[in-house]
Design an enzyme around this catalytic site. Sequence first.
Site, PDB file in Angstrom:
ATOM      1  N   ASP A   1       0.844  -1.191   0.000  1.00 18.46           N
ATOM      2  CA  ASP A   1       0.000   0.000   0.000  1.00 18.46           C
ATOM      3  C   ASP A   1       0.878   1.241   0.000  1.00 18.46           C
ATOM      4  O   ASP A   1       0.890   2.035   0.950  1.00 18.46           O
ATOM      5  CB  ASP A   1      -0.955  -0.045   1.205  1.00 18.46           C
ATOM      6  CG  ASP A   1      -1.927  -1.213   1.095  1.00 18.46           C
ATOM      7  OD1 ASP A   1      -2.116  -1.723  -0.036  1.00 18.46           O
ATOM      8  OD2 ASP A   1      -2.481  -1.637   2.122  1.00 18.46           O
TER       9      ASP A   1
ATOM     10  N   LYS B   1     -11.940  -4.528  -4.587  1.00 19.44           N
ATOM     11  CA  LYS B   1     -13.203  -4.807  -3.875  1.00 19.44           C
ATOM     12  C   LYS B   1     -14.405  -4.221  -4.616  1.00 19.44           C
ATOM     13  O   LYS B   1     -15.131  -3.359  -4.105  1.00 19.44           O
ATOM     14  CB  LYS B   1     -13.175  -4.301  -2.437  1.00 19.44           C
ATOM     15  CG  LYS B   1     -12.123  -4.988  -1.567  1.00 19.44           C
ATOM     16  CD  LYS B   1     -12.293  -4.643  -0.095  1.00 19.44           C
ATOM     17  CE  LYS B   1     -11.180  -5.184   0.773  1.00 19.44           C
ATOM     18  NZ  LYS B   1      -9.910  -4.471   0.630  1.00 19.44           N
TER      19      LYS B   1
ATOM     20  N   ASP C   1     -20.416  -2.833  -7.082  1.00 21.59           N
ATOM     21  CA  ASP C   1     -21.560  -2.159  -7.713  1.00 21.59           C
ATOM     22  C   ASP C   1     -22.367  -3.147  -8.565  1.00 21.59           C
ATOM     23  O   ASP C   1     -22.117  -4.355  -8.536  1.00 21.59           O
ATOM     24  CB  ASP C   1     -21.021  -0.984  -8.552  1.00 21.59           C
ATOM     25  CG  ASP C   1     -21.960   0.208  -8.506  1.00 21.59           C
ATOM     26  OD1 ASP C   1     -23.175   0.003  -8.713  1.00 21.59           O
ATOM     27  OD2 ASP C   1     -21.478   1.334  -8.285  1.00 21.59           O
TER      28      ASP C   1
ATOM     29  N   SER D   1     -11.235  -8.107   8.415  1.00 25.10           N
ATOM     30  CA  SER D   1     -10.403  -8.031   9.625  1.00 25.10           C
ATOM     31  C   SER D   1     -10.727  -6.812  10.468  1.00 25.10           C
ATOM     32  O   SER D   1     -10.285  -6.716  11.602  1.00 25.10           O
ATOM     33  CB  SER D   1      -8.928  -7.983   9.206  1.00 25.10           C
ATOM     34  OG  SER D   1      -8.688  -6.844   8.393  1.00 25.10           O
TER      35      SER D   1
ATOM     36  N   TYR E   1      -5.126  -7.548  14.028  1.00 31.84           N
ATOM     37  CA  TYR E   1      -4.140  -8.499  13.508  1.00 31.84           C
ATOM     38  C   TYR E   1      -4.125  -9.819  14.276  1.00 31.84           C
ATOM     39  O   TYR E   1      -4.391  -9.849  15.474  1.00 31.84           O
ATOM     40  CB  TYR E   1      -2.733  -7.901  13.621  1.00 31.84           C
ATOM     41  CG  TYR E   1      -2.470  -6.752  12.679  1.00 31.84           C
ATOM     42  CD1 TYR E   1      -2.466  -6.938  11.302  1.00 31.84           C
ATOM     43  CD2 TYR E   1      -2.211  -5.467  13.178  1.00 31.84           C
ATOM     44  CE1 TYR E   1      -2.202  -5.882  10.440  1.00 31.84           C
ATOM     45  CE2 TYR E   1      -1.940  -4.405  12.315  1.00 31.84           C
ATOM     46  CZ  TYR E   1      -1.950  -4.617  10.950  1.00 31.84           C
ATOM     47  OH  TYR E   1      -1.695  -3.582  10.097  1.00 31.84           O
TER      48      TYR E   1
ATOM     49  N   GLY F   1       0.708  -6.576   5.066  1.00 34.43           N
ATOM     50  CA  GLY F   1       1.041  -5.245   4.537  1.00 34.43           C
ATOM     51  C   GLY F   1       2.146  -4.603   5.339  1.00 34.43           C
ATOM     52  O   GLY F   1       3.327  -4.936   5.180  1.00 34.43           O
TER      53      GLY F   1
HETATM   54  O1  S5P Z   1     -10.660  -7.682   5.690  1.00 36.99           O
HETATM   55  C1  S5P Z   1      -9.736  -7.173   5.074  1.00 36.99           C
HETATM   56  C2  S5P Z   1      -9.596  -7.287   3.705  1.00 36.99           C
HETATM   57  C3  S5P Z   1      -8.495  -6.747   3.068  1.00 36.99           C
HETATM   58  S1  S5P Z   1      -8.287  -7.074   1.405  1.00 36.99           S
HETATM   59  N1  S5P Z   1      -8.753  -6.523   5.756  1.00 36.99           N
HETATM   60  C4  S5P Z   1      -7.683  -5.963   5.135  1.00 36.99           C
HETATM   61  O2  S5P Z   1      -6.813  -5.404   5.843  1.00 36.99           O
HETATM   62  N2  S5P Z   1      -7.550  -6.043   3.769  1.00 36.99           N
HETATM   63  C5  S5P Z   1      -6.407  -5.418   3.047  1.00 36.99           C
HETATM   64  O3  S5P Z   1      -5.203  -6.069   3.482  1.00 36.99           O
HETATM   65  C6  S5P Z   1      -6.216  -3.942   3.325  1.00 36.99           C
HETATM   66  O4  S5P Z   1      -6.863  -3.163   2.344  1.00 36.99           O
HETATM   67  C7  S5P Z   1      -4.715  -3.787   3.225  1.00 36.99           C
HETATM   68  O5  S5P Z   1      -4.311  -3.551   1.896  1.00 36.99           O
HETATM   69  C8  S5P Z   1      -4.156  -5.127   3.662  1.00 36.99           C
HETATM   70  C9  S5P Z   1      -3.732  -5.171   5.099  1.00 36.99           C
HETATM   71  O6  S5P Z   1      -2.660  -4.320   5.316  1.00 36.99           O
HETATM   72  P1  S5P Z   1      -1.903  -4.261   6.727  1.00 36.99           P
HETATM   73  O7  S5P Z   1      -0.890  -3.168   6.521  1.00 36.99           O
HETATM   74  O8  S5P Z   1      -2.906  -3.909   7.779  1.00 36.99           O
HETATM   75  O9  S5P Z   1      -1.276  -5.605   6.917  1.00 36.99           O
END
Ligand code: S5P
Length: 487
Positions: free
Chosen positions: A261, A316, A319, A379, A439, A457
Site C-alpha cells: 500500500d 473490492k 456495484d 479483519s 491483527y 502489509g
Molecule cells: O478484511 C480485510 C480485507 C483486506 S483485502 N482486511 C484488510 O486489511 N484487507 C487489506 O489487506 C487492506 O486493504 C490492506 O491492503 C491489507 C492489510 O494491510 P496491513 O498493513 O494492515 O497488513
Amino acid sequence: MSSATPLRQLVSDCYEFKAIKFGDFVLKTGIHSPIYLDIRPMVNRPKPLKLLSELMYEKIIASGIGYDLICGVPYSALSVASSICVQKEVNMITKRKENKDYGTKQLIEGQHKPGDRVVIVEDIISSGSSILETVLALRSAGLVVTDAVVFIDRQQNGVNNMLEYGITVHSLIDVKTALEYLVDDQKISEQQRSETIAWINANPLRINDEIVNEWRLLCLENRTTKLLSYEERSRLSTHPLTQQLLDLMVKKRSNLCVAVDLIRSQQILELAKEVGPAIVILKLHIDIVEDFDHQFIEQLTAIAEEMKFFIFEDRKFADIGQTVALQYGKGVHRISSWSHIVNAHLVSGPGVLEGLRSAVQQDGDSHQHRGCLLVASMSSKDNLMNASYPKSAYKWSQKYADFVIGFISQSRVSADQRFLHMTPGVHIDVSGDGLGQQYVTPEEAIGKRGADVVIVGRGITGAADPRGTAHLYRQKAYEAYVQRLSL
Ligand code: S5P
C-alpha cells in the site's frame, strides 16, 4: 558375479518362479509391455515371502514411518502384509475390494479408529492407482495415511503421482536396478534390459481417471478429516489459476501475499524486487498510486514474471454488474488487462460476478486466466458482515467456480477444498493499527483459522528490512502450513 545380498536373491527368486517375466504382455490398460511383474506366485513359496516381508518391515523402520496399523493393497500384497503383521506382531487391516461406497466403514476389515496411522504395503507400483484407491477408503474412515512401502517401483511415474495425493512411496528396489541384477546374474541379456528400459521410459502412467474422480468426490463431500496438501488441492481444483498458484506455492515454499500500500510507483517497484523471492502474490491498491501510468504496469509485470508471483488488485468491486464490468476493464487503470486476481463484495448480488466475468470475456480471451476472490469476512473491527454472509459467498462461489478462486476471509468459509482462503490482518508484532485493523499472527491465521495464504502489509512494508522481514513471514506462514499437515 556380485555377491547375493538378500534383495538380489529375492529378485533372482522372483525371476525363477516367474514373478518377473519378459515377453509381450497386454496390460489392463490395453498397452503392450515387454515386462510383467506379479508377485502372486509367492503365495505358496514361504521362504521368499518371509524374506520379502522382512525387507519390507526393515524399510518401514528405516524410513522412520510412524504407524499403528498395516494395510496391504488387495489382493496381491495381502500375503506379504499378513506375513509382516504375523512375524512382527503388528495389527493389520484390510480393505474390501468389491465395495465402492466410501461412506460405509464396513469397507475396512479389522479393528481401527479415526486418527490411527496406517502404512500401506504394496508389491508393485505402476501408476499408483491401486494404492490411491486403498488410501481413499482408509482416509474416508478417518485413518491417517501418508506413506506406502512397495517392493518394486516400475518407474512409470507412480511415485510422483502419489506425491500429489500426499503419499510418500518407499520402494525396496526400482525396476531398472532389478534389471541390472538380472543381467549380472545372466538371466536376461543386455539387449532385453535396454529394450525394457526404453519401453519404461517411453510409457509414464497417470492415475486412472475413475479413481481421480472418486478422490475428487470424496474431498468435495468433505469426508476427508483434514485440510489437504497444496499439491492435492492443485489436483482437486478445476480453475487453472488456482492450480498455477498452488503449484507456485509448493515450488517457492511460500504462502505469502504482500500488500504493497505505497503511493509512488518507484517505491512499489523497488519493494517488489526486494520481496519478490519470498512471495507468491503482490497485492495493490492501484487507486492510491499518485504517478500511475501503464509503463509502471509493464515494469511490475516484468518483475512478476521474472520473480514468479501473481498480481492482485484489491479493488473490492461492489456495484451492479454493468458498472463493475466498466470499472474492471476500462478507465485509466484497465485492471483486467494486467491483474491476475481481483476481489469483490457480494452486497449488490451475484450480478457483480456476472459483470466482472463478462469484462474478461470481452478482452477476447478465456476468463480463466483471471480469478476473483469474494470478500466473505473482514479483519476490521465492528464490520457489518454477519454470520450468514460467508455462507452466501460460498453459495455463489460454487455457481461461479469458473471465475471465483476463493475468499478473503478471517476463517474458512467452507470445507470445499477447491477454494483458496486468503487472510489479511496479519502481523507478528502488533494487534491493531488504531484505525480498526485487527491483527493475528501467521500461525493463528494458517494453523487455527485454516488460511491458505496470509496477506501482510505494513508488517513487511513498514519494516526496516522488508526483504528479510518478508522471508521471516514466509518462513513462519509456511511452517504453520507444514505443521497443519502433520496434525
Ligand atoms: O478484511 C480485510 C480485507 C483486506 S483485502 N482486511 C484488510 O486489511 N484487507 C487489506 O489487506 C487492506 O486493504 C490492506 O491492503 C491489507 C492489510 O494491510 P496491513 O498493513 O494492515 O497488513
